[in-house]
Design a protein around this motif. Structure first.
Motif, short mmCIF file in Angstrom:
data_model
loop_
_atom_site.label_atom_id
_atom_site.label_comp_id
_atom_site.label_asym_id
_atom_site.label_seq_id
_atom_site.Cartn_x
_atom_site.Cartn_y
_atom_site.Cartn_z
N PHE A 36 4.86 30.53 -21.33
CA PHE A 36 5.46 31.07 -23.06
C PHE A 36 5.26 32.78 -22.99
O PHE A 36 6.31 33.33 -23.98
CB PHE A 36 4.38 30.47 -24.13
CG PHE A 36 4.57 30.64 -25.06
CD1 PHE A 36 4.97 29.19 -25.97
CD2 PHE A 36 3.91 31.39 -25.63
CE1 PHE A 36 5.17 29.83 -27.33
CE2 PHE A 36 4.08 31.62 -27.49
CZ PHE A 36 4.68 30.36 -27.56
N ARG A 47 6.43 33.45 -32.38
CA ARG A 47 5.45 32.65 -31.93
C ARG A 47 6.20 31.39 -32.18
O ARG A 47 5.86 29.77 -31.60
CB ARG A 47 3.96 32.47 -31.70
CG ARG A 47 2.88 33.57 -30.68
CD ARG A 47 2.25 33.52 -31.15
NE ARG A 47 1.07 32.28 -30.49
CZ ARG A 47 0.61 32.42 -29.30
NH1 ARG A 47 1.73 33.41 -27.88
NH2 ARG A 47 0.51 31.77 -28.63
N THR A 51 7.92 28.25 -29.84
CA THR A 51 7.07 26.93 -29.85
C THR A 51 8.05 25.70 -29.98
O THR A 51 8.45 24.38 -29.44
CB THR A 51 5.91 26.67 -30.07
OG1 THR A 51 4.74 27.66 -30.06
CG2 THR A 51 4.64 25.45 -30.24
N ARG A 55 9.36 22.65 -27.01
CA ARG A 55 8.92 21.19 -27.31
C ARG A 55 10.56 20.85 -27.72
O ARG A 55 10.39 19.10 -27.12
CB ARG A 55 7.98 21.32 -28.76
CG ARG A 55 8.30 20.20 -29.18
CD ARG A 55 7.59 19.82 -30.60
NE ARG A 55 7.88 20.33 -31.40
CZ ARG A 55 9.17 19.98 -32.69
NH1 ARG A 55 9.64 18.23 -32.10
NH2 ARG A 55 8.99 20.62 -33.34
#
Length: 143
Positions: A36, A47, A51, A55
Protein backbone atom coordinates in the motif's frame (compact mmCIF):
# COMPACT_ATOMS: atom_id res chain seq x y z
CA UNK A 1 -26.20 0.60 -16.79
CA UNK A 2 -24.61 -2.18 -14.75
CA UNK A 3 -21.21 -3.51 -15.77
CA UNK A 4 -22.50 -6.94 -16.72
CA UNK A 5 -25.33 -5.54 -18.84
CA UNK A 6 -22.99 -3.63 -21.17
CA UNK A 7 -22.91 -5.44 -24.54
CA UNK A 8 -19.57 -3.81 -25.47
CA UNK A 9 -16.28 -5.24 -24.12
CA UNK A 10 -14.66 -1.78 -24.30
CA UNK A 11 -17.42 -0.31 -22.11
CA UNK A 12 -17.06 -3.12 -19.56
CA UNK A 13 -13.28 -2.68 -19.48
CA UNK A 14 -13.49 1.08 -19.04
CA UNK A 15 -16.02 0.64 -16.24
CA UNK A 16 -13.49 -1.48 -14.37
CA UNK A 17 -10.03 -0.11 -15.21
CA UNK A 18 -10.73 3.14 -17.05
CA UNK A 19 -10.31 5.19 -13.89
CA UNK A 20 -7.02 7.12 -13.76
CA UNK A 21 -5.98 5.69 -10.42
CA UNK A 22 -6.88 2.09 -11.27
CA UNK A 23 -4.68 2.09 -14.36
CA UNK A 24 -1.81 3.83 -12.59
CA UNK A 25 -1.98 1.29 -9.75
CA UNK A 26 -1.73 -1.51 -12.32
CA UNK A 27 1.16 0.31 -14.05
CA UNK A 28 3.01 0.66 -10.74
CA UNK A 29 2.45 -3.04 -10.00
CA UNK A 30 4.17 -3.85 -13.30
CA UNK A 31 7.02 -1.63 -12.12
CA UNK A 32 7.33 -3.63 -8.87
CA UNK A 33 5.04 -1.89 -6.35
CA UNK A 34 3.38 -4.39 -4.01
CA UNK A 35 2.58 -2.66 -0.73
CA UNK A 36 0.00 0.00 0.00
CA UNK A 37 2.76 2.45 0.98
CA UNK A 38 4.63 1.79 -2.28
CA UNK A 39 1.54 2.68 -4.31
CA UNK A 40 0.76 5.73 -2.19
CA UNK A 41 4.32 7.12 -2.39
CA UNK A 42 4.59 6.46 -6.11
CA UNK A 43 1.21 7.93 -7.00
CA UNK A 44 0.66 10.60 -4.35
CA UNK A 45 -2.97 9.48 -4.14
CA UNK A 46 -5.11 10.01 -1.04
CA UNK A 47 -5.36 6.97 1.25
CA UNK A 48 -9.13 6.67 0.92
CA UNK A 49 -8.99 6.69 -2.89
CA UNK A 50 -6.15 4.16 -2.97
CA UNK A 51 -7.98 1.92 -0.50
CA UNK A 52 -11.13 2.05 -2.66
CA UNK A 53 -9.33 1.33 -5.94
CA UNK A 54 -7.26 -1.52 -4.51
CA UNK A 55 -10.41 -3.08 -3.05
CA UNK A 56 -12.16 -2.85 -6.44
CA UNK A 57 -9.16 -4.31 -8.24
CA UNK A 58 -8.97 -7.20 -5.74
CA UNK A 59 -12.73 -7.78 -6.03
CA UNK A 60 -12.38 -7.86 -9.83
CA UNK A 61 -9.65 -10.50 -9.65
CA UNK A 62 -6.93 -8.19 -11.01
CA UNK A 63 -4.96 -8.34 -7.75
CA UNK A 64 -4.84 -10.81 -4.92
CA UNK A 65 -3.48 -10.09 -1.46
CA UNK A 66 -0.96 -12.11 0.45
CA UNK A 67 0.94 -11.60 3.70
CA UNK A 68 4.39 -10.09 3.30
CA UNK A 69 7.24 -12.53 3.74
CA UNK A 70 8.76 -10.69 6.74
CA UNK A 71 6.01 -11.94 9.07
CA UNK A 72 4.58 -8.47 9.77
CA UNK A 73 0.86 -7.73 9.67
CA UNK A 74 1.18 -6.03 6.29
CA UNK A 75 -0.08 -7.47 3.05
CA UNK A 76 1.10 -7.25 -0.51
CA UNK A 77 -0.97 -6.73 -3.63
CA UNK A 78 0.05 -9.18 -6.33
CA UNK A 79 -1.19 -9.15 -9.91
CA UNK A 80 -3.17 -12.24 -10.86
CA UNK A 81 -3.03 -13.79 -14.34
CA UNK A 82 -6.02 -11.57 -15.17
CA UNK A 83 -4.07 -8.55 -13.94
CA UNK A 84 -0.91 -9.55 -15.78
CA UNK A 85 -2.93 -9.79 -18.99
CA UNK A 86 -3.40 -6.00 -18.76
CA UNK A 87 0.26 -5.52 -19.73
CA UNK A 88 -0.48 -4.95 -23.44
CA UNK A 89 -3.11 -2.34 -22.47
CA UNK A 90 -0.57 -0.42 -20.39
CA UNK A 91 2.05 -0.73 -23.14
CA UNK A 92 -0.40 0.53 -25.77
CA UNK A 93 -1.28 3.57 -23.64
CA UNK A 94 2.41 4.22 -22.97
CA UNK A 95 3.30 4.06 -26.65
CA UNK A 96 0.39 6.26 -27.67
CA UNK A 97 1.48 8.82 -25.05
CA UNK A 98 5.09 8.68 -26.20
CA UNK A 99 4.00 9.32 -29.78
CA UNK A 100 1.43 12.04 -29.18
CA UNK A 101 1.98 13.75 -25.82
CA UNK A 102 5.65 14.71 -25.77
CA UNK A 103 7.43 17.43 -27.69
CA UNK A 104 10.34 16.35 -29.91
CA UNK A 105 13.38 15.58 -27.73
CA UNK A 106 11.35 16.01 -24.54
CA UNK A 107 12.65 13.46 -22.02
CA UNK A 108 10.36 10.64 -20.90
CA UNK A 109 10.65 7.10 -19.65
CA UNK A 110 11.10 4.30 -22.15
CA UNK A 111 10.04 0.67 -21.84
CA UNK A 112 12.92 -1.62 -22.78
CA UNK A 113 13.37 -5.31 -23.38
CA UNK A 114 15.31 -6.61 -20.35
CA UNK A 115 17.28 -9.08 -22.48
CA UNK A 116 18.35 -6.84 -25.36
CA UNK A 117 18.30 -3.45 -23.62
CA UNK A 118 16.47 -2.06 -26.65
CA UNK A 119 13.25 -0.04 -26.61
CA UNK A 120 10.32 -2.30 -27.44
CA UNK A 121 8.85 -1.79 -30.91
CA UNK A 122 5.42 -0.20 -31.34
CA UNK A 123 2.55 -2.62 -30.79
CA UNK A 124 0.38 -3.23 -33.84
CA UNK A 125 -2.69 -5.46 -34.12
CA UNK A 126 -2.08 -8.24 -36.62
CA UNK A 127 -4.34 -10.59 -38.53
CA UNK A 128 -3.86 -14.34 -38.27
CA UNK A 129 -1.63 -14.23 -41.38
CA UNK A 130 0.54 -11.46 -39.86
CA UNK A 131 -0.59 -8.45 -41.91
CA UNK A 132 -1.13 -5.26 -39.90
CA UNK A 133 -4.67 -4.26 -39.00
CA UNK A 134 -6.11 -0.75 -38.72
CA UNK A 135 -9.57 0.53 -37.89
CA UNK A 136 -10.20 0.81 -41.63
CA UNK A 137 -9.75 -2.91 -42.23
CA UNK A 138 -11.59 -4.26 -39.18
CA UNK A 139 -15.22 -4.31 -38.15
CA UNK A 140 -17.23 -5.04 -35.03
CA UNK A 141 -19.64 -7.91 -35.39
CA UNK A 142 -22.47 -7.62 -32.87
CA UNK A 143 -23.71 -10.97 -31.61
Amino acid sequence: MALNSQPCPVARSVDLIGDRWALLIVRDAFDGARRFGDFQRGLGVARNILTDRLRKLVDAGIFTTQPVSDGSAYQEYVLTKRGESLFPVVVALRQWGEQHLFAPNEPHSVLIDSQSGEAIPPMQPQAADGHLLTAANTQVRKL
